[in-house]
Design a protein around this motif. Structure first.
Motif, short mmCIF file in Angstrom:
data_model
loop_
_atom_site.label_atom_id
_atom_site.label_comp_id
_atom_site.label_asym_id
_atom_site.label_seq_id
_atom_site.Cartn_x
_atom_site.Cartn_y
_atom_site.Cartn_z
N HIS A 53 49.20 33.96 28.34
CA HIS A 53 49.59 32.61 27.84
C HIS A 53 50.56 32.47 26.74
O HIS A 53 50.94 33.82 26.12
N ILE A 64 43.34 35.03 33.14
CA ILE A 64 43.90 34.51 31.87
C ILE A 64 43.63 35.52 30.89
O ILE A 64 42.40 35.94 30.78
N TYR A 115 47.60 36.49 34.08
CA TYR A 115 48.56 35.34 33.34
C TYR A 115 48.24 35.56 31.94
O TYR A 115 47.33 35.69 31.32
N VAL A 134 43.29 33.89 39.14
CA VAL A 134 44.06 33.97 38.06
C VAL A 134 43.13 34.65 36.96
O VAL A 134 42.20 34.04 36.68
N HIS A 177 44.79 27.14 27.90
CA HIS A 177 45.61 27.42 29.28
C HIS A 177 44.76 27.46 30.61
O HIS A 177 45.31 27.64 31.59
N ARG A 178 43.47 26.90 30.23
CA ARG A 178 42.68 26.88 31.58
C ARG A 178 43.01 25.80 32.44
O ARG A 178 42.85 26.21 33.84
N SER A 194 46.01 28.46 40.24
CA SER A 194 45.32 29.00 41.27
C SER A 194 45.23 28.25 42.56
O SER A 194 45.25 28.79 43.65
N ALA A 236 45.88 27.22 34.48
CA ALA A 236 45.37 28.21 35.52
C ALA A 236 44.62 27.80 36.57
O ALA A 236 44.70 28.28 37.68
#
Length: 306
Positions: A71, A100, A69, A98, A83-84, A91, A87
């Motif tokens: 961002h 990031i 991923y 995932v 963006h956690r 997932s 994610a």
């Protein structure tokens, strides 16, 4: 309304004074100070060659598929912290781990550095034991640009040939003219036409990655080697023309592209999935796409020619 009052006015102010010392680099750090919503996902810090990353896995995630991923954030801001939550949702929806990538950003680094960091992330996933056809590259906004360019770079260098690409509101065309002529230039709830023009001049100054075998924009690249693609965008956002042009160019190259345009949404709306049901639905669609393109062939269903 919140986007128009807050985000769009910040963007408008930046367009009027782009040379000020705007604290874009601090946005992700500030996001990391905010209380996290409760999540059962397992989060593992990762160190890539030149940047940080984070391996996110929902409970019971399949070990047979993974997502790289990239961002969004205009190549300038945002990161792992912002963006956690997305994610974690992705997932769970995709039944996949995932990664990031907290890639290097402008203006301290070049966009080619961010692409290299994406390829480094792909290598990390491969070293974990995943095969090419078990990996999907994804990204939102500027991260959508990086998702396409990272995949093209990985295929060109014979590092990997991912099973699919999934993007949200992707920036795919560095030329602003098509976007400025579109009716959404005055309708977008997040970006102004003036800000787009300033940003385009800024990208010209920092030099997009055309000098290392990459095309300036994904829409101008040789796309026939790409895997199936899914694109989600708002029907009212400034980057809608980018999504539509990319879908047209992919179709002309013989590449499957599933384009979803969402009415009444803002740019990059799945990032607000905690409060937007449409954002949660879009993430589920992306999860279904990831499952589909990484599905294992049932050998028992394959008939041997007589």
């Amino acid at each position: 309304m919140a986007s128009r009052l807050l985000v769009k006015n910040v963007v408008r102010a930046w367009a009027m004074q782009p040379n000020l010392n705007w604290p874009f680099a601090q946005v992700d750090g500030l996001a990391g100070l905010l209380p996290r919503l409760r999540s059962s996902a397992v989060i593992e810090p990762v160190r890539l060659e030149n940047c940080r990353a984070e391996w996110v896995r929902a409970p019971g995630t399949s070990p047979t598929r993974a997502i790289l991923y990239m961002h969004g954030g205009a190549f300038l801001t945002c990161g792992i912290n912002t963006h956690r939550a997305l994610a974690c949702r992705l997932s769970r929806a995709a039944d996949a781990g995932v990664l990031i990538v907290g890639y290097r950003k402008l203006p301290s680094h070049q966009i080619i550095d961010a692409i290299d960091d994406g390829v480094s992330g792909l290598n990390w996933i491969l070293q974990r034991g995943y095969d090419d056809d078990q990996i999907v590259v994804a990204g939102d906004s500027a991260g959508g640009y990086l998702a396409f360019m990272t995949t093209l770079a990985a295929i060109g260098a014979q590092v990997a040939s991912p099973a699919g690409i999934a993007t949200i509101s992707p920036f795919t065309d560095a030329d602003p003219s098509r976007k400025l002529k579109h009716r959404n230039a005055s309708r977008c709830s997040m970006f102004t036409a003036a800000a787009l023009s300033i940003f385009s001049r800024f990208l010209d100054e920092v030099k997009l990655p055309a000098n290392r075998g990459h095309d300036v924009s994904p829409v101008d690249a040789e796309l026939s080697s790409l895997p199936p693609v899914m694109i989600h965008a708002s029907s009212d956002e400034l980057l809608r023309p980018d999504a539509e042009l990319m879908a047209e160019r992919l179709a002309a190259s013989g590449v499957r592209c599933d384009l979803h345009l969402w009415d009444g949404q803002i740019h990059d709306f799945p990032i607000a999935a905690d409060i937007l049901p449409e954002g949660r639905r879009a993430i589920r669609y992306i999860g279904d796409f990831v499952r589909e393109v990484t599905a294992e062939v049932d050998a028992s269903a394959v008939r041997t020619p007589a």
